[in-house]
Design a protein around this motif. Structure first.
Motif, PDB file in Angstrom:
ATOM      1  N   ASP A  15      72.878  44.807  15.328  1.00 36.94           N
ATOM      2  CA  ASP A  15      72.777  43.527  16.017  1.00 36.94           C
ATOM      3  C   ASP A  15      71.319  43.145  16.188  1.00 36.94           C
ATOM      4  O   ASP A  15      70.430  43.987  16.228  1.00 36.94           O
ATOM      5  CB  ASP A  15      73.437  43.606  17.390  1.00 36.94           C
ATOM      6  N   ASP A  16      71.105  41.876  16.325  1.00 32.50           N
ATOM      7  CA  ASP A  16      69.783  41.353  16.598  1.00 32.50           C
ATOM      8  C   ASP A  16      69.390  41.746  18.015  1.00 32.50           C
ATOM      9  O   ASP A  16      70.178  41.547  18.945  1.00 32.50           O
ATOM     10  CB  ASP A  16      69.817  39.833  16.437  1.00 32.50           C
ATOM     11  N   ILE A  18      67.334  40.379  20.069  1.00 26.78           N
ATOM     12  CA  ILE A  18      67.239  39.199  20.931  1.00 26.78           C
ATOM     13  C   ILE A  18      68.637  38.781  21.373  1.00 26.78           C
ATOM     14  O   ILE A  18      68.859  38.426  22.535  1.00 26.78           O
ATOM     15  CB  ILE A  18      66.507  38.047  20.208  1.00 26.78           C
ATOM     16  N   GLU A  19      69.593  38.845  20.463  1.00 26.41           N
ATOM     17  CA  GLU A  19      70.980  38.519  20.815  1.00 26.41           C
ATOM     18  C   GLU A  19      71.510  39.485  21.868  1.00 26.41           C
ATOM     19  O   GLU A  19      72.194  39.084  22.809  1.00 26.41           O
ATOM     20  CB  GLU A  19      71.858  38.562  19.577  1.00 26.41           C
ATOM     21  N   ALA A  21      69.707  41.106  24.095  1.00 23.48           N
ATOM     22  CA  ALA A  21      69.026  40.823  25.358  1.00 23.48           C
ATOM     23  C   ALA A  21      69.611  39.581  26.030  1.00 23.48           C
ATOM     24  O   ALA A  21      69.830  39.565  27.250  1.00 23.48           O
ATOM     25  CB  ALA A  21      67.526  40.641  25.122  1.00 23.48           C
ATOM     26  N   VAL A  22      69.888  38.554  25.254  1.00 26.39           N
ATOM     27  CA  VAL A  22      70.472  37.333  25.818  1.00 26.39           C
ATOM     28  C   VAL A  22      71.876  37.620  26.349  1.00 26.39           C
ATOM     29  O   VAL A  22      72.254  37.149  27.425  1.00 26.39           O
ATOM     30  CB  VAL A  22      70.487  36.206  24.762  1.00 26.39           C
ATOM     31  N   THR A  23      72.651  38.410  25.631  1.00 26.74           N
ATOM     32  CA  THR A  23      73.990  38.771  26.083  1.00 26.74           C
ATOM     33  C   THR A  23      73.920  39.565  27.382  1.00 26.74           C
ATOM     34  O   THR A  23      74.699  39.335  28.311  1.00 26.74           O
ATOM     35  CB  THR A  23      74.721  39.587  25.000  1.00 26.74           C
ATOM     36  N   LEU A  25      71.502  39.470  29.664  1.00 29.98           N
ATOM     37  CA  LEU A  25      71.101  38.572  30.752  1.00 29.98           C
ATOM     38  C   LEU A  25      72.252  37.664  31.177  1.00 29.98           C
ATOM     39  O   LEU A  25      72.417  37.377  32.363  1.00 29.98           O
ATOM     40  CB  LEU A  25      69.892  37.740  30.327  1.00 29.98           C
ATOM     41  N   TRP A  26      73.051  37.220  30.217  1.00 34.91           N
ATOM     42  CA  TRP A  26      74.204  36.376  30.528  1.00 34.91           C
ATOM     43  C   TRP A  26      75.220  37.151  31.368  1.00 34.91           C
ATOM     44  O   TRP A  26      75.716  36.649  32.373  1.00 34.91           O
ATOM     45  CB  TRP A  26      74.833  35.886  29.228  1.00 34.91           C
TER      46      TRP A  26
END
Length: 65
Positions: A15-16, A18-19, A21-23, A25-26
């Motif tokens: 997986d990326d 950044i993806e 990390a965003v997941t 944080l969400w």
């Protein structure tokens, strides 16, 4: 004709970051929101229920001397 099955995300690919990390944080934001709303509801609705029933039924007055 091109093979469209080889394009895009593959099973087992990494997986990326950044993806991820965003997941994270969400999900963290959702958990914090649920906790804050739960505590707010508890303090507003459940706060009066922590007192004894007798104290809720009697009016405030000076003790008899």
């Amino acid at each position: 004709m091109r093979d469209l099955h080889g394009v895009g995300r593959h099973r087992g690919s990494n997986d990326d970051p950044i993806e991820a990390a965003v997941t994270f944080l969400w999900l963290l934001g959702n958990v914090v929101t649920v906790i804050v709303l739960g505590m707010t509801a508890f303090l507003q609705v459940g706060h009066g229920r922590l007192e004894p029933v007798a104290a809720l039924s009697e009016p405030d007055r000076e003790p008899m001397a």
